[in-house]
Design a protein around this motif. Structure first.
Motif: not given
Length: 584
Positions: A224, A234, A244
């Motif tokens: 991330a 991400t 995400s």
């Protein structure tokens, strides 16, 4: 554009090019070397020779001189492609040229170079030319307000004005490791990934989003990245947090990210928290969302999170068996200063120096047997299944899995004036005030250092693989012990281990940086213990990062050299061109 380079910052004053019209009778050689490609906009003057028409023009017209780096954009009042321009320049008589003249870039050394920047060109082009002219690495162009210019916008659309001051921020490469992949943040804020695709090495789907990256955090198989605008990108294993998208609209003004094995937790600027992926690993914080306010820090076990709030209280979520449920000790969790974690339990140090533990009792979640001793605690350290607390008087208190560091009774009378503690997966090693070392835990995995005790003098620091230790002494030599298969035996390279500055470790191997910038490795050969294939490249090494089975070394010029298990990050050949000479 004029520029000066100081340290790693390039200050530039941006100026528009001047149009100069030149007319010459073809009475001899032009005396000029030109550069162009079929796709070029105009033709660049590369060199002006001393005897020729261009040199004569400069002598006769000092206020209208043309210099290397200037760009010919038209002949006889007509603009055309570079190839046609070249033909006309070669044959027209008289020769009427329209030339864009650029001010010079000056280095502090006095070196000059021309930097071309037309209004319709991209900021990225401007940045590349400035880098080339000044011999600088990849960087970010920043204006005086601190705004990072978008490399994809045109100079016209970037709102630059004549006389604006820009800075080229050139940062050193940062390498981050997951379990089986590496990512490198380059000086311009872009990211390069390599290693095992399923562990986060495959970032092509988000590559165009990875710009102006500030920080990267890793779960076991995903990454991330926090961007300059506070958003998050991400990639990697979806089940480990690599996707995400369900919370993407919430990921704004992100300041920090923490990870369990298969989930991420992001702290926003307002102190709230956003979590995503595997529910059993802390990816779902809805049950405690209303309490996640004014969060300062987050700590993680393998599958649970613990957040310290501004008022000193703690909120937990994730696997209830591994620290995700702190309800039994919630009334004690006040004035918390810091939290430490084993793989399935937490230990919080309170302002009064006491400790509160919770989670899996077998792995340190129950400190009741030593609770009365846990006073004036300064630091807490952890193996995978046990804790060790250093008290204000330099003594140590341990609890958790007894055979793996939770029981220090056999060396308790030696644990006095402890300054530092290093932990492997199963064992602890403590450096005392006299720079000697005391160890405990699994005797076969590093918990017994009696075989090298006479050598462990003037110890400065200790590094650990999973089942072995390496101590750097004040004279720059190294002493190792523990499981030989994990780097506990360095006898094969002992004569090379001189002037050691730093030691880094994978799961099964060690790598030492020497004072001359070279590297010495030992341990499991295929997991990073054998660097012979890249030894000639390992010069002027500044830093080493480690994944589970591979190493990545950052050199002084910012390039990166890797070795170890090829599939898990030891082979970076697929991105080598992006990792070489990224900082000059």
């Amino acid at each position: 554009m004029t520029a000066t380079l100081k340290g790693r910052q390039l200050k530039m004053a941006f100026r528009r090019p001047q149009l100069r019209e030149i007319s010459m009778q073809r009475t001899g050689s032009l005396g000029v070397k030109l550069l162009y490609k079929k796709s070029s906009t105009g033709i660049v003057i590369n060199e002006i020779l001393p005897d020729g028409l261009f040199s004569a023009w400069n002598v006769d017209h000092p206020a209208q001189q043309v210099v290397p780096g200037d760009r010919i954009v038209a002949v006889g009042g007509e603009q055309m492609g570079a190839e046609e321009l070249f033909k006309r320049i070669s044959h027209d008589d008289p020769l009427d040229l329209a030339v864009l003249h650029y001010d010079q870039v000056r280095l502090l050394s006095g070196k000059r170079a021309a930097v071309n920047a037309a209004l319709d060109e991209k900021v990225e082009t401007l940045m590349l030319r400035a880098r080339t002219a000044l011999g600088a690495g990849k960087g970010r162009l920043v204006d005086t307000s601190g705004r990072v210019l978008d490399a994809c916008t045109s100079i016209r659309d970037s709102a630059l004005l004549t006389g604006d001051i820009l800075m080229l921020h050139v940062s050193r490469v940062e390498v981050h490791a997951g379990d089986g992949a590496f990512t490198a943040i380059l000086g311009d804020g872009s990211v390069v990934a390599w290693g095992y695709d399923e562990y986060g090495a495959e970032s092509s789907a988000v590559q165009d989003q990875l710009k102006n990256v500030q920080q990267v955090q890793a779960s076991s198989k995903a990454f991330a990245a926090i961007l300059g605008n506070g958003s998050v990108v991400t990639w990697g294993c979806v089940l480990c947090g690599g996707d995400s998208s369900p919370v993407q609209d919430q990921l704004k003004d992100v300041k920090q990210i923490q990870a369990t094995k298969q989930a991420f937790a992001a702290i926003l600027a307002d102190g709230s928290v956003v979590t995503w992926h595997h529910t059993l690993f802390g990816g779902d914080s809805r049950a405690v969302q209303d309490r996640l306010k004014n969060v300062l820090q987050i700590q993680a076990t393998a599958s649970a999170f613990a957040a310290i709030l501004g008022d000193g209280s703690v909120v937990t979520w994730g696997d209830t068996r591994e620290g995700g449920n702190s309800s039994a000790v919630q009334h004690q969790l006040k004035t918390v200063q810091q939290v430490q974690a084993t793989k399935s339990a937490f230990a919080a140090i309170l302002a009064n120096g006491s400790v509160v533990a919770w989670g899996d009792a077998r792995h340190g979640g129950d400190s009741s047997a030593v609770q009365d001793q846990l006073q004036t605690v300064q630091q807490v350290h952890a193996t995978h299944t046990a804790f060790a607390a250093i008290l204000a008087d330099g003594s140590v208190v341990t609890w958790g899995n007894a055979p793996r560091g939770g029981d220090s009774a056999s060396v308790q009378d030696e644990l006095k004036n402890v300054q530092q503690i290093q932990a492997s997966e199963h064992d602890f090693a403590a450096i005392l005030a006299d720079r000697s070392v005391v160890t405990w835990g699994d005797p076969s995995k590093g918990g017994d250092s009696s075989g090298v005790r006479h050598q462990l003098k003037d110890v400065q620091q200790i590094q650990a693989s999973h089942y072995a230790f390496a101590a750097i002494l004040s004279d720059g030599s190294v002493v190792t012990w523990g499981d030989p298969r994990f780097g506990g035996d360095s006898s094969a390279v002992q004569g090379q281990l001189k002037g050691v500055q730093q030691v880094q470790a994978t799961k099964l191997a060690f790598a030492a940086i020497l004072a001359n910038g070279s590297v010495v490795t030992w341990g499991a050969a295929s997991q990073g213990g054998d660097s012979s294939a890249v030894q000639s490249q390992l010069k002027n090494v500044q830093q080493i990062q480690a994944a589970l089975f591979a190493f990545a070394a950052i050199l002084g010029d910012g390039s990166v050299v890797t070795w170890g298990h090829p599939a898990y990050g030891g082979d970076s050949s697929s991105v080598r061109d992006q990792l070489e000479n990224v900082l000059i």
